[in-house]
Scaffold this motif. Structure first.
Motif, PDB file in Angstrom:
ATOM      1  N   ARG A 113       0.852  -1.188   0.000  1.00  0.00           N
ATOM      2  CA  ARG A 113       0.000   0.000   0.000  1.00  0.00           C
ATOM      3  C   ARG A 113       0.890   1.240   0.000  1.00  0.00           C
ATOM      4  NH1 ARG A 113      -4.441  -2.200   4.141  1.00  0.00           N
ATOM      5  NH2 ARG A 113      -5.657  -3.314   2.581  1.00  0.00           N
ATOM      6  N   LEU A 114       0.597   2.120  -0.935  1.00  0.00           N
ATOM      7  CA  LEU A 114       1.358   3.362  -1.048  1.00  0.00           C
ATOM      8  C   LEU A 114       0.588   4.496  -0.394  1.00  0.00           C
ATOM      9  CD1 LEU A 114       2.539   3.012  -4.744  1.00  0.00           C
ATOM     10  CD2 LEU A 114       3.779   2.414  -2.660  1.00  0.00           C
ATOM     11  N   ASP A 115       1.339   5.408   0.223  1.00  0.00           N
ATOM     12  CA  ASP A 115       0.723   6.549   0.886  1.00  0.00           C
ATOM     13  C   ASP A 115       1.703   7.726   0.789  1.00  0.00           C
ATOM     14  OD1 ASP A 115      -1.163   7.991   2.248  1.00  0.00           O
ATOM     15  OD2 ASP A 115      -0.858   7.000   4.177  1.00  0.00           O
ATOM     16  N   TRP A 116       1.201   8.885   1.090  1.00  0.00           N
ATOM     17  CA  TRP A 116       2.022  10.081   1.096  1.00  0.00           C
ATOM     18  C   TRP A 116       2.096  10.563   2.537  1.00  0.00           C
ATOM     19  CZ3 TRP A 116       5.357  12.542  -1.791  1.00  0.00           C
ATOM     20  CH2 TRP A 116       5.668  13.876  -1.534  1.00  0.00           C
ATOM     21  N   ASN A 117       3.314  10.740   3.064  1.00  0.00           N
ATOM     22  CA  ASN A 117       3.439  11.182   4.454  1.00  0.00           C
ATOM     23  C   ASN A 117       3.662  12.690   4.577  1.00  0.00           C
ATOM     24  OD1 ASN A 117       6.111  11.702   3.844  1.00  0.00           O
ATOM     25  ND2 ASN A 117       6.954  10.145   5.204  1.00  0.00           N
ATOM     26  N   GLY A 118       3.523  13.418   3.495  1.00  0.00           N
ATOM     27  CA  GLY A 118       3.747  14.857   3.498  1.00  0.00           C
ATOM     28  C   GLY A 118       5.068  15.248   2.873  1.00  0.00           C
ATOM     29  N   ASP A 119       6.011  14.295   2.879  1.00  0.00           N
ATOM     30  CA  ASP A 119       7.330  14.560   2.302  1.00  0.00           C
ATOM     31  C   ASP A 119       7.707  13.562   1.217  1.00  0.00           C
ATOM     32  OD1 ASP A 119       7.971  16.741   4.035  1.00  0.00           O
ATOM     33  OD2 ASP A 119       8.427  15.275   5.616  1.00  0.00           O
ATOM     34  N   ALA A 120       7.217  12.352   1.345  1.00  0.00           N
ATOM     35  CA  ALA A 120       7.630  11.298   0.416  1.00  0.00           C
ATOM     36  C   ALA A 120       6.548  10.217   0.337  1.00  0.00           C
ATOM     37  CB  ALA A 120       8.935  10.668   0.881  1.00  0.00           C
ATOM     38  N   VAL A 121       6.666   9.399  -0.685  1.00  0.00           N
ATOM     39  CA  VAL A 121       5.778   8.248  -0.810  1.00  0.00           C
ATOM     40  C   VAL A 121       6.306   7.159   0.124  1.00  0.00           C
ATOM     41  CG1 VAL A 121       4.910   6.457  -2.365  1.00  0.00           C
ATOM     42  CG2 VAL A 121       5.172   8.800  -3.192  1.00  0.00           C
ATOM     43  N   THR A 122       5.414   6.581   0.883  1.00  0.00           N
ATOM     44  CA  THR A 122       5.780   5.492   1.787  1.00  0.00           C
ATOM     45  C   THR A 122       4.986   4.257   1.400  1.00  0.00           C
ATOM     46  OG1 THR A 122       4.058   6.072   3.385  1.00  0.00           O
ATOM     47  CG2 THR A 122       6.243   7.067   3.706  1.00  0.00           C
ATOM     48  N   GLU A 123       5.468   3.115   1.859  1.00  0.00           N
ATOM     49  CA  GLU A 123       4.731   1.894   1.595  1.00  0.00           C
ATOM     50  C   GLU A 123       4.605   1.092   2.879  1.00  0.00           C
ATOM     51  OE1 GLU A 123       6.416  -1.073  -0.994  1.00  0.00           O
ATOM     52  OE2 GLU A 123       8.266  -1.153   0.145  1.00  0.00           O
ATOM     53  N   THR A 124       3.514   0.390   2.957  1.00  0.00           N
ATOM     54  CA  THR A 124       3.321  -0.599   4.010  1.00  0.00           C
ATOM     55  C   THR A 124       2.835  -1.867   3.333  1.00  0.00           C
ATOM     56  OG1 THR A 124       1.090   0.248   4.400  1.00  0.00           O
ATOM     57  CG2 THR A 124       2.793   0.955   5.944  1.00  0.00           C
ATOM     58  N   VAL A 125       3.274  -2.986   3.871  1.00  0.00           N
ATOM     59  CA  VAL A 125       2.809  -4.263   3.352  1.00  0.00           C
ATOM     60  C   VAL A 125       1.631  -4.691   4.202  1.00  0.00           C
ATOM     61  CG1 VAL A 125       3.414  -6.672   2.934  1.00  0.00           C
ATOM     62  CG2 VAL A 125       5.100  -4.876   2.528  1.00  0.00           C
ATOM     63  N   ALA A 126       0.556  -5.010   3.546  1.00  0.00           N
ATOM     64  CA  ALA A 126      -0.653  -5.462   4.228  1.00  0.00           C
ATOM     65  C   ALA A 126      -1.103  -6.772   3.587  1.00  0.00           C
ATOM     66  CB  ALA A 126      -1.756  -4.416   4.111  1.00  0.00           C
ATOM     67  N   ARG A 127      -1.814  -7.545   4.338  1.00  0.00           N
ATOM     68  CA  ARG A 127      -2.336  -8.810   3.824  1.00  0.00           C
ATOM     69  C   ARG A 127      -3.845  -8.705   3.694  1.00  0.00           C
ATOM     70  NH1 ARG A 127       0.587 -12.911   2.562  1.00  0.00           N
ATOM     71  NH2 ARG A 127       2.739 -12.944   3.211  1.00  0.00           N
ATOM     72  N   LEU A 128      -4.351  -9.317   2.629  1.00  0.00           N
ATOM     73  CA  LEU A 128      -5.784  -9.383   2.402  1.00  0.00           C
ATOM     74  C   LEU A 128      -6.301 -10.695   2.960  1.00  0.00           C
ATOM     75  CD1 LEU A 128      -5.812  -8.210  -1.326  1.00  0.00           C
ATOM     76  CD2 LEU A 128      -6.121  -6.815   0.730  1.00  0.00           C
ATOM     77  N   GLY A 129      -7.551 -10.726   3.341  1.00  0.00           N
ATOM     78  CA  GLY A 129      -8.148 -11.963   3.820  1.00  0.00           C
ATOM     79  C   GLY A 129      -8.675 -11.827   5.231  1.00  0.00           C
TER      80      GLY A 129
END
Length: 186
Positions: A100-116
């Motif tokens: 999952r990509l997101d913007w923290n105000g300064d840069a694009v960040t990612e977190t790994v999430a699991r579906l299910g």
């Protein structure tokens, strides 16, 4: 957990395998699994599910069994069973990981999430922990506890470490040796 307490502090996958000491299953019920997950909470990517089911427990047991089979093979210098590796991959794929990509105000960040569902995500995370352990170069140091009646596994930080826990097995073995020495002199 009443009676025998689980050992924690090894890599998560080893802590999971070590929930099955000789003659016991520390994850026998969903409630006991929930207790163990609370002990390991700081190593889980999300809080454990509020309500665990028998199916969740079965999925965790399957990951534990597959991990134990692979580790046992490695301990004996053999190739891990294909069924064990396949079982871990199936647990991972039951709750696919996405970035999952997101913007923290300064840069694009990612977190790994699991579906299910929560149980599948939990089993997938434990299977990920097993995959991380099995592919870690440190796996060559894997040992079984030196106490005759213990089946616990550990990765020693010091090459002279012999026991899963100095407080449990180490102390028990030292007391038994002391008793045998003094019994022989009486």
């Amino acid at each position: 957990m009443a009676g025998l307490e689980p050992l924690i502090g090894e890599p998560l996958a080893l802590d999971l395998v070590n929930t099955r000491p000789v003659g016991a299953d520390l994850l026998e019920t969903p409630e006991r699994l929930a207790e163990w997950l609370r002990l390991e909470a700081d190593r889980l990517p999300e809080p454990p599910p509020d309500h665990l089911t028998g199916a969740d427990l079965a999925a965790v047991h399957a990951v534990r069994d597959h991990t134990a089979a692979a580790l046992d093979a490695l301990l004996h210098g053999r190739r891990p069973p294909a069924a064990a590796l396949r079982g871990l991959a199936e647990a991972q794929s039951a709750a696919p990981a996405i970035r999952r990509l997101d913007w923290n105000g300064d840069a694009v960040t990612e977190t790994v999430a699991r579906l299910g569902d929560p149980g599948a995500r939990l089993a997938a995370h434990l299977a990920d922990a097993a995959a991380t352990l099995l592919t870690d170069p440190a796996i060559d140091r894997l040992r079984r506890c030196g106490a005759e009646d213990c089946v616990m596994l550990f990765l020693p930080a010091h090459p002279r470490r012999q026991w899963c826990s100095p407080e449990r097995c180490g102390n028990r073995v030292r007391v038994a040796r002391y008793y045998q020495r003094h019994k022989a002199t009486d």
